[in-house]
Design an enzyme around this catalytic site. Structure first.
Site, mmCIF file in Angstrom:
data_model
loop_
_atom_site.group_PDB
_atom_site.id
_atom_site.type_symbol
_atom_site.label_atom_id
_atom_site.label_comp_id
_atom_site.label_asym_id
_atom_site.label_seq_id
_atom_site.Cartn_x
_atom_site.Cartn_y
_atom_site.Cartn_z
ATOM 1 N N LYS A 97 -24.436 5.354 20.882
ATOM 2 C CA LYS A 97 -24.170 6.797 20.847
ATOM 3 C C LYS A 97 -22.665 6.987 21.037
ATOM 4 C CE LYS A 97 -25.914 11.137 22.738
ATOM 5 N NZ LYS A 97 -24.649 11.741 23.059
ATOM 6 N N CYS B 114 9.274 14.203 54.078
ATOM 7 C CA CYS B 114 9.426 13.402 52.854
ATOM 8 C C CYS B 114 9.523 11.915 53.206
ATOM 9 C CB CYS B 114 10.674 13.847 52.103
ATOM 10 S SG CYS B 114 11.014 12.821 50.670
ATOM 11 N N PHE C 138 0.842 -1.198 0.000
ATOM 12 C CA PHE C 138 0.000 0.000 0.000
ATOM 13 C C PHE C 138 0.881 1.253 0.000
ATOM 14 C CE2 PHE C 138 -2.508 3.380 1.833
ATOM 15 C CZ PHE C 138 -3.750 3.208 1.249
ATOM 16 N N ASP C 139 1.874 1.256 0.881
ATOM 17 C CA ASP C 139 2.774 2.408 0.978
ATOM 18 C C ASP C 139 3.517 2.642 -0.324
ATOM 19 O OD1 ASP C 139 2.101 3.085 3.443
ATOM 20 O OD2 ASP C 139 3.801 2.138 4.458
ATOM 21 N N CYS D 247 9.249 18.234 48.507
ATOM 22 C CA CYS D 247 10.422 17.961 49.316
ATOM 23 C C CYS D 247 11.516 18.878 48.758
ATOM 24 C CB CYS D 247 10.826 16.494 49.170
ATOM 25 S SG CYS D 247 12.493 16.226 49.795
ATOM 26 N N GLU E 117 -29.081 2.533 18.031
ATOM 27 C CA GLU E 117 -27.672 2.699 17.635
ATOM 28 C C GLU E 117 -26.839 3.031 18.861
ATOM 29 O OE1 GLU E 117 -27.750 5.955 14.866
ATOM 30 O OE2 GLU E 117 -29.139 4.898 13.546
ATOM 31 N N TYR F 27 -24.336 8.343 10.802
ATOM 32 C CA TYR F 27 -25.606 7.885 11.373
ATOM 33 C C TYR F 27 -26.835 8.535 10.743
ATOM 34 C CZ TYR F 27 -24.817 12.018 14.297
ATOM 35 O OH TYR F 27 -24.563 13.279 14.736
ATOM 36 N N CYS G 203 13.384 10.912 52.237
ATOM 37 C CA CYS G 203 14.605 11.446 52.869
ATOM 38 C C CYS G 203 14.321 12.153 54.194
ATOM 39 C CB CYS G 203 15.330 12.385 51.908
ATOM 40 S SG CYS G 203 14.457 13.951 51.676
ATOM 41 N N LEU H 193 -30.052 15.796 20.783
ATOM 42 C CA LEU H 193 -31.075 14.852 21.241
ATOM 43 C C LEU H 193 -31.430 15.121 22.690
ATOM 44 C CD1 LEU H 193 -29.487 11.595 19.773
ATOM 45 C CD2 LEU H 193 -31.557 12.722 18.950
ATOM 46 N N ASP I 188 -19.202 8.731 21.453
ATOM 47 C CA ASP I 188 -18.840 9.970 22.134
ATOM 48 C C ASP I 188 -17.718 10.667 21.373
ATOM 49 O OD1 ASP I 188 -19.172 11.817 24.021
ATOM 50 O OD2 ASP I 188 -18.229 10.707 25.669
ATOM 51 N N CYS J 234 17.710 13.813 48.000
ATOM 52 C CA CYS J 234 16.558 12.923 48.134
ATOM 53 C C CYS J 234 16.596 11.908 46.987
ATOM 54 C CB CYS J 234 15.287 13.774 48.104
ATOM 55 S SG CYS J 234 13.768 12.840 48.117
ATOM 56 N N GLU K 34 -20.498 10.954 13.435
ATOM 57 C CA GLU K 34 -19.673 11.293 14.589
ATOM 58 C C GLU K 34 -18.208 11.003 14.264
ATOM 59 O OE1 GLU K 34 -21.519 12.551 16.866
ATOM 60 O OE2 GLU K 34 -20.460 12.491 18.768
ATOM 61 N N LYS L 291 -28.943 7.726 28.109
ATOM 62 C CA LYS L 291 -27.555 7.886 28.577
ATOM 63 C C LYS L 291 -27.264 6.927 29.732
ATOM 64 C CE LYS L 291 -25.498 11.677 28.065
ATOM 65 N NZ LYS L 291 -24.922 12.740 27.295
HETATM 66 S S1 IVH Z 1 -28.652 11.135 15.835
HETATM 67 C C1 IVH Z 1 -31.195 15.056 15.380
HETATM 68 N N1 IVH Z 1 -27.127 9.059 16.248
HETATM 69 O O1 IVH Z 1 -25.001 12.635 19.966
HETATM 70 C C2 IVH Z 1 -30.003 14.582 16.101
HETATM 71 N N2 IVH Z 1 -26.464 11.127 17.193
HETATM 72 O O2 IVH Z 1 -27.201 15.254 20.900
HETATM 73 C C3 IVH Z 1 -29.318 13.558 15.317
HETATM 74 N N3 IVH Z 1 -24.344 11.042 18.382
HETATM 75 O O3 IVH Z 1 -23.841 15.479 19.048
HETATM 76 C C4 IVH Z 1 -28.371 12.824 16.125
HETATM 77 N N4 IVH Z 1 -23.923 8.910 18.049
HETATM 78 O O4 IVH Z 1 -23.447 13.851 17.138
HETATM 79 C C5 IVH Z 1 -27.317 10.359 16.487
HETATM 80 N N5 IVH Z 1 -25.865 7.149 16.494
HETATM 81 C C6 IVH Z 1 -26.043 8.426 16.728
HETATM 82 C C7 IVH Z 1 -25.110 9.200 17.470
HETATM 83 C C8 IVH Z 1 -25.376 10.544 17.678
HETATM 84 C C9 IVH Z 1 -23.486 10.026 18.596
HETATM 85 C C10 IVH Z 1 -24.162 12.419 18.890
HETATM 86 C C11 IVH Z 1 -24.541 13.500 17.918
HETATM 87 C C12 IVH Z 1 -24.924 14.660 18.789
HETATM 88 C C13 IVH Z 1 -25.335 13.998 20.072
HETATM 89 C C14 IVH Z 1 -26.817 14.093 20.285
#
Ligand code: IVH
Length: 679
Positions: free
Chosen positions: A115, A417, A37-38, A435, A113, A236, A420, A84, A117, A441, A173, A323
């Site tokens: 979520k 300490c 690939f490289d 210290c 799905e 998403y 020492c 959301l 972060d 020390c 995301e 959450k």
């Molecule tokens: S749907 C209309 N699906 O969570 C809102 N959001 O406040 C559409 N996030 O910052 C969001 N995974 O970026 C959706 N599977 C997922 C997600 C997701 C992470 C984040 C989104 C947003 C926050 C929701």
């Protein structure tokens, strides 16, 4: 190869690389190895450099970055980027479902799905090509981060498959995989510890969690740096009138066929029980995923139903985020121990009865300083709550008072300490105890010697930590100045040492006498003087004598030197023991001034000339070249304009830069051309 053949080969390579990229990063099923690939990538970059006329901002070579974004332009979103509403328990989930049923008149199918972060992103495609990527911002407008987003290998620059809509927007995301985040923080930690920062000072400078880190990375000006950080993305949502899908699930499947990475764990759920099963399935297992998640997103599947449900000012009525609570567990505080750092900073550490928390066994937690222990009123034997929230490091959040032993007494912070026995001090405005016995020390002495031999300092790699400890314990060395009076006999006596290892150490030490002044200055281990600061100081003062005589005011006048650093430098040179050490280093022949050659380099040969540097060089690093430009009177800038005098181009120089330079008839210099210019 003629121009036509070159164009053909470039196209072939781009198609092949796009394909292998997709197999590797999206499908996780590579068909060729990294080496091949490289090689293909190198060939493409070479040809693109040679035939600048075929530059393409969507070429797979753009994944390595290169362009610098000076300012992220604000862009208005075509439709608002909502967030959301959050729920935290089953009752709230049922209430959400009931609200939906009330509007629709029936119970709909849902999609669950993970979520992820990270950071929300909106990406526009036109005719199957990536056009623009914009951050969420305030939901109405965000920042144009296209150049940085293009470095994310799993995001298609060109879509694949059939029925690709003319115009489309995808949302998803961007996240930093946990391993990448940890590696990045470890590297940062190493750099910060070189400056002698305490654990707490470091914690302020390190990235708190992968989300934080992804957000920071996306806003870096250098896309090359972004490329190195290995961000990733899951999509998403697919938007756009020309996307014909009846359900959300179907639209995700279509997006998958066009080459997008869609989370593998996405599931259709027929009823509340299915949703609850999905939630409880991931409650613990989510900690085994290679990325951070903070909950589950539940969405009504039918697009028609989504429209019917509509949205509030802030969020859609057809989706909700469940959450997870931050993982927490209670355990017993067995003991508090104390670590003494290289700079004498004392860090209290909680020794806990081992417990499983969010997938890892927790045995210890930092207690930061005396104030932290007092605020929580922590006592040995207490049952404490340990939490792992969005941040990676577990923390003690509170004491379970119902379990406190009536006869326990408040914890008394140590006054001396642990190593020492010198009385500890607490400097004005600092939370940490220190210290002050810098030169007597054990952990401080060993820490300083270990820092001295470090690769980026004196680079005496034949000497290791264990050898230093042995030599110290046998009374052969007290400070790094003693390395230079070590004899063959001193070393061969050590456990496990033979002739070869002994001479290696002696050669390593002798060789370190050629290490340039700036690195020696870094090796001295003056608090807050890291690599960059040492380079700056060496260039400014030229020798250690001048630096040691500099006043507080003079130091503060230098760019980037604040009062804290100035004070630390003054304190170091005021200490008579350090003065003796420096004298001995000087007598040993260690470089305590910049060499004549370096001083001689200063010239006015590049006065009034403006340079742009691009690519990788053989004889010097980019930083060194920049340094040489400045030393000879020239100026560095990031992007090419009519005012640019030269483009200094190395291997893999950005094709756009090369093209722009030739369009504006700006001379392109190789590294040799440049070095000849200043010689
Ligand atoms: S749907 C209309 N699906 O969570 C809102 N959001 O406040 C559409 N996030 O910052 C969001 N995974 O970026 C959706 N599977 C997922 C997600 C997701 C992470 C984040 C989104 C947003 C926050 C929701």
């Amino acid at each position: 190869m003629n121009e036509e053949q070159a164009k053909k080969r470039i196209d072939e390579l781009r198609t092949a690389l796009n394909h292998h990229n997709y197999l590797y990063y999206v499908l996780n099923k590579p068909e060729i190895d990294d080496y091949l690939f490289d090689q293909l990538m190198q060939e493409l970059i070479r040809l693109e450099n040679q035939y600048g006329q075929y530059a393409d901002p969507l070429s797979p070579s753009q994944r390595v970055g290169g362009e610098v974004t000076k300012k992220f332009n604000a862009v208005k979103h075509v439709s608002r980027m909502l967030s959301l509403d959050n729920i935290y328990n089953t009752d709230e989930l049922i209430a959400f479902h009931e609200r939906v049923v009330k509007v629709l008149g029936i119970a709909p199918e849902y999609v669950c799905e993970l979520k992820i972060d990270g950071v929300a992103i909106s990406i526009h495609y036109e005719h199957g090509k990536l056009l623009q990527a914009v951050t969420r911002g305030d939901g109405i407008q965000g920042d144009d981060v296209t150049t940085n987003v293009k470095t994310i290998r799993s995001l298609p620059l060109r879509l694949r498959g059939n029925n690709i809509p003319e115009k489309m927007e995808v949302r998803g995301e961007i996240y930093m995989p946990i391993t990448v985040f940890e590696a990045l923080n470890n590297q940062l930690r190493e750099e910060l510890s070189d400056k002698g920062l305490t654990e707490d000072e470091m914690a302020d400078e390190l990235f708190k969690n992968p989300r934080n880190s992804a957000a920071g990375t996306l806003k870096l000006q250098s896309s090359k740096e972004v490329s190195k950080r290995k961000l990733d993305a899951y999509l998403y949502a697919v938007l756009g009138a020309s996307v014909h899908a009846e359900t959300h699930y179907e639209s995700l499947n279509m997006a998958r066929c066009w080459g997008f990475r869609i989370n593998e764990q996405t599931r259709k759920c027929k009823n509340i029980q299915d949703i609850l099963d999905f939630i409880s399935y991931w409650e613990e297992r989510r900690h085994q995923l290679p990325y951070d998640t903070d909950g589950i997103v539940i969405k009504v599947n039918s697009v028609a139903y989504q429209k019917q449900l509509g949205e509030t000012a802030k969020s859609p009525r057809w989706a909700i985020a469940y959450k997870y609570k931050p993982a927490q567990v209670s355990t017993i505080l067995l003991d508090i121990s104390f670590q003494v750092g290289r700079t004498g900073a004392i860090t209290p550490v909680a020794n806990l009865k081992p417990v499983l928390l969010a997938g890892t066994t927790v045995k210890r937690a930092s207690l930061h300083n005396a104030g932290f222990i007092a605020d929580l009123d922590l006592r040995i034997g207490d049952t404490v709550w340990v939490e792992k929230g969005g941040d990676i490091i577990p923390k003690i959040t509170k004491v379970d008072m119902s379990k406190r032993d009536l006869f326990s007494s408040p914890f008394l912070f140590i006054t001396h300490c642990p190593e020492c026995h010198t009385a500890l001090i607490q400097r004005d405005g600092e939370a940490n105890h220190y210290c002050p016995n810098e030169t007597g020390c054990r952990p401080q002495i060993l820490g300083k010697m270990i820092h001295f031999i470090y690769r980026k300092a004196m680079n005496i790699d034949s000497l290791g930590e264990k050898t230093i400890e042995q030599l110290y314990d046998k009374g052969k060395i007290q400070s790094y100045a003693d390395f230079y009076s070590l004899t063959y006999d001193d070393i061969i006596q050590l456990e496990g040492f033979k002739e070869k290892a002994t001479t290696n150490i002696l050669t390593g030490i002798a060789h370190s006498k050629t290490v340039p002044f700036q690195r020696v200055l870094f090796a001295l281990g003056i608090r807050y003087v890291g690599e960059t600061m040492a380079r700056k100081l060496a260039q400014y003062f030229k020798n250690i004598q001048a630096l040691s005589e500099a006043s507080f005011e003079t130091l503060c006048e230098i760019d980037e030197i604040g009062e804290k650093i100035a004070e630390s430098i003054i304190l170091f040179f005021k200490n008579p023991i350090n003065q003796v050490i420096i004298k001995r280093l000087e007598n040993a022949g260690v470089q305590l001034s910049i060499t004549e050659e370096e001083t001689r380099l200063h010239s006015h040969k590049l006065d009034g000339k403006t340079f742009v540097i691009s690519g990788v060089f053989n004889q010097h690093s980019r930083d060194e070249l920049k340094d040489l430009i400045v030393k000879n009177g020239g100026k560095n800038t990031g992007s090419i304009s009519k005012k640019t005098s030269f483009l200094l181009a190395g291997e893999n120089a950005g094709p756009e830069k090369l093209k722009k330079a030739s369009d504006l008839s700006i001379a392109i210099l190789s590294e040799d051309d440049f070095l000849n210019m200043i010689r």
